[in-house]
Design an enzyme around this catalytic site. Structure first.
Site, short mmCIF file in Angstrom:
data_model
loop_
_atom_site.label_atom_id
_atom_site.label_comp_id
_atom_site.label_asym_id
_atom_site.label_seq_id
_atom_site.Cartn_x
_atom_site.Cartn_y
_atom_site.Cartn_z
N GLY A 1 1.07 -1.42 0.14
CA GLY A 1 0.14 -0.16 0.21
C GLY A 1 0.89 0.77 -0.22
N LYS A 2 0.37 2.04 -0.87
CA LYS A 2 1.66 3.46 -1.06
C LYS A 2 1.80 4.28 0.16
CE LYS A 2 0.46 3.29 -5.72
NZ LYS A 2 1.80 2.71 -5.90
N GLY A 3 0.28 4.35 1.35
CA GLY A 3 1.19 4.77 2.52
C GLY A 3 1.56 4.16 2.84
N GLY B 1 11.96 6.83 -12.70
CA GLY B 1 12.10 5.68 -13.15
C GLY B 1 14.11 5.41 -12.70
N ASP C 1 7.56 4.57 -3.71
CA ASP C 1 7.00 4.94 -2.28
C ASP C 1 8.06 4.93 -1.10
OD1 ASP C 1 4.81 4.88 -3.03
OD2 ASP C 1 4.83 2.46 -2.65
P1 ATP Z 1 6.54 2.87 -8.01
O1 ATP Z 1 4.98 3.24 -8.54
O2 ATP Z 1 6.91 0.63 -8.65
O3 ATP Z 1 6.54 2.57 -6.73
P2 ATP Z 1 7.11 4.67 -9.69
O4 ATP Z 1 7.01 5.15 -10.98
O5 ATP Z 1 5.95 5.77 -8.59
O6 ATP Z 1 7.11 3.65 -8.88
P3 ATP Z 1 9.87 5.10 -9.80
O7 ATP Z 1 9.43 6.65 -11.12
O8 ATP Z 1 9.72 4.16 -11.25
O9 ATP Z 1 8.86 4.99 -8.88
O10 ATP Z 1 10.93 5.35 -9.69
C1 ATP Z 1 11.43 5.84 -8.44
C2 ATP Z 1 12.71 6.27 -7.95
O11 ATP Z 1 13.00 5.23 -8.11
C3 ATP Z 1 13.28 7.22 -9.23
O12 ATP Z 1 12.57 8.17 -8.97
C4 ATP Z 1 14.59 6.26 -9.08
O13 ATP Z 1 14.95 7.62 -7.47
C5 ATP Z 1 14.67 5.30 -8.44
N1 ATP Z 1 14.38 3.71 -9.43
C6 ATP Z 1 13.60 3.63 -10.12
N2 ATP Z 1 14.17 2.71 -10.72
C7 ATP Z 1 15.67 2.88 -10.78
C8 ATP Z 1 16.18 1.56 -11.43
N3 ATP Z 1 15.74 0.62 -12.48
N4 ATP Z 1 17.67 2.09 -11.30
C9 ATP Z 1 18.00 2.82 -10.24
N5 ATP Z 1 17.13 3.95 -9.60
C10 ATP Z 1 15.54 3.15 -10.31
O1 RIB Z 2 3.20 1.45 -5.28
C1 RIB Z 2 3.42 0.18 -4.70
C2 RIB Z 2 2.56 -0.21 -4.19
O2 RIB Z 2 1.36 -0.55 -5.11
C3 RIB Z 2 2.04 -1.26 -3.69
O3 RIB Z 2 2.42 -1.90 -2.25
C4 RIB Z 2 1.11 -1.75 -4.11
O4 RIB Z 2 0.34 -2.13 -3.34
C5 RIB Z 2 -0.15 -0.58 -4.24
O5 RIB Z 2 -0.25 -0.13 -3.61
#
Ligand code: ATP
Ligand code: RIB
Length: 311
Positions: free
Chosen positions: A38-40, A221, A251
């Site tokens: 969960g994100k929170g 990412g 998160d």
């Molecule tokens: P999720 O929904 O999976 O939690 P997100 O889409 O909210 O991810 P991302 O932008 O994918 O978030 O990633 C958050 C941060 O994590 C990036 O800004 C970076 O700092 C780090 N990160 C993610 N993927 C990588 C990677 N392959 N290598 C290094 N750092 C990464």
């Molecule tokens: O950001 C990752 C989270 O998204 C997972 O832990 C899942 O529970 C969804 O909320």
């Protein structure tokens, strides 16, 4: 208290797949992991593992998942006074991770969809003692808007992670936000602009800053993160690591950034620290299971020779 996280908790059912099954096909998957997510909750756990005092305002169901979630919060030092048991099922997230470490996530919000503005008012004294309110979009929008208003009324900075993306998010109700932290697809949805290049991301983020947001921080990412404010913009490239499972990287980033902010780091340093912390998380399986403690993170940073601002 340092940080109030007003948001979701879920049970993550993570299946590692060689590929997704076709319609009507039964396919064996190589691995499975059950975890707290969960994100929170994820953001709260990351900040707490790093040493922040975190109070969680959230709802669990009336099932066995709820006991596990509460125990997990307590084991990680989180104040659960305002985590309410509810006559509903707990939130659940079936997650599929492919061999390229990409994830697909379903969320069933359950009790999270009952978190209400009144729950915030009932936790007011504890929230008022915090230096930062952290929000996401896995709870009702009216609750998110109420939390934004609460922060404004009481002079507490607010961070909003607009995830998962919600096209009905009303920009006018969040325009005063201090830290807006979308990923690139969430930014695209909110602004309606293309975000294929860093320049396009910057233009879109600048649009939000021009309309009143103080800091727009776009996670990109494996590319890293872009920060735009009235003072200018800064791109911070990601750390180069071998990604195993990127679930919950965003998160990890937000939890670490929030912790760094309340410890008094300037935004640029807090972003560098969060970038390194999130990069470490993608080298391990799972969501919360991939978040380092302060001691682990210090050891990893020194091993890798990162110049990571310490907190
Ligand atoms: P999720 O929904 O999976 O939690 P997100 O889409 O909210 O991810 P991302 O932008 O994918 O978030 O990633 C958050 C941060 O994590 C990036 O800004 C970076 O700092 C780090 N990160 C993610 N993927 C990588 C990677 N392959 N290598 C290094 N750092 C990464
Ligand atoms: O950001 C990752 C989270 O998204 C997972 O832990 C899942 O529970 C969804 O909320």
């Amino acid at each position: 208290m340092d940080i109030a996280v007003i948001g979701s908790n879920m049970v993550d059912l993570i299946t590692y797949v060689s590929r997704m099954p076709e319609q009507g096909e039964t396919l064996e998957a190589p691995d499975f992991r059950l975890g707290c997510g969960g994100k929170g909750a994820n953001q709260a756990i990351a900040a707490s593992r790093l040493g922040s005092k975190v109070v969680m305002v959230s709802r669990v169901g009336n099932d066995a998942f709820a006991d596990n979630t509460l125990t997990n919060f307590r084991d990680n030092g989180i104040d659960t006074t305002h985590v309410l048991r509810t006559a509903a099922s707990s939130g659940v997230a079936p997650i599929f991770v492919d061999p390229q470490s990409r994830n697909s996530i379903l969320i069933i919000k359950g009790a999270n969809s009952l978190l209400s503005p009144e729950d915030i008012d009932n936790a007011a004294d504890d929230i008022k003692s915090c230096q930062l309110i952290v929000l996401q979009l896995e709870v009702p929008l009216e609750t998110v808007y109420h939390a934004v208003d609460f922060g404004r009324q009481h002079g507490i900075p607010v961070l909003l992670n607009p995830a998962p993306a919600d096209p009905s998010l009303d920009y006018d109700k969040i325009a005063s936000i201090d830290y807006f932290v979308p990923n690139e697809s969430e930014l695209a949805l909110l602004t309606g602009n293309p975000v294929d290049t860093i320049d396009q991301v910057k233009t879109s983020a600048q649009e939000l800053v021009d309309k009143g947001m103080r800091n727009v921080i776009v996670t990109l990412g494996h590319r890293g993160v872009l920060w735009v404010s009235a003072a200018g913009s800064e791109f911070i490239p990601a750390q180069s690591v071998k990604a195993v499972d990127t679930t919950g990287a965003g998160d990890a980033f937000i939890g670490a950034f929030s912790h760094s902010l309340v410890r008094g780091l300037p935004v640029a340093d807090a972003l560098r620290m969060a970038n390194a912390y999130a990069a470490d998380s993608v080298t391990k399986q799972g969501t919360q299971s991939s978040y380092a403690t302060a001691e682990e993170f210090a050891a990893i940073s020194s091993q890798m020779g990162h110049e990571t601002p310490s907190v």
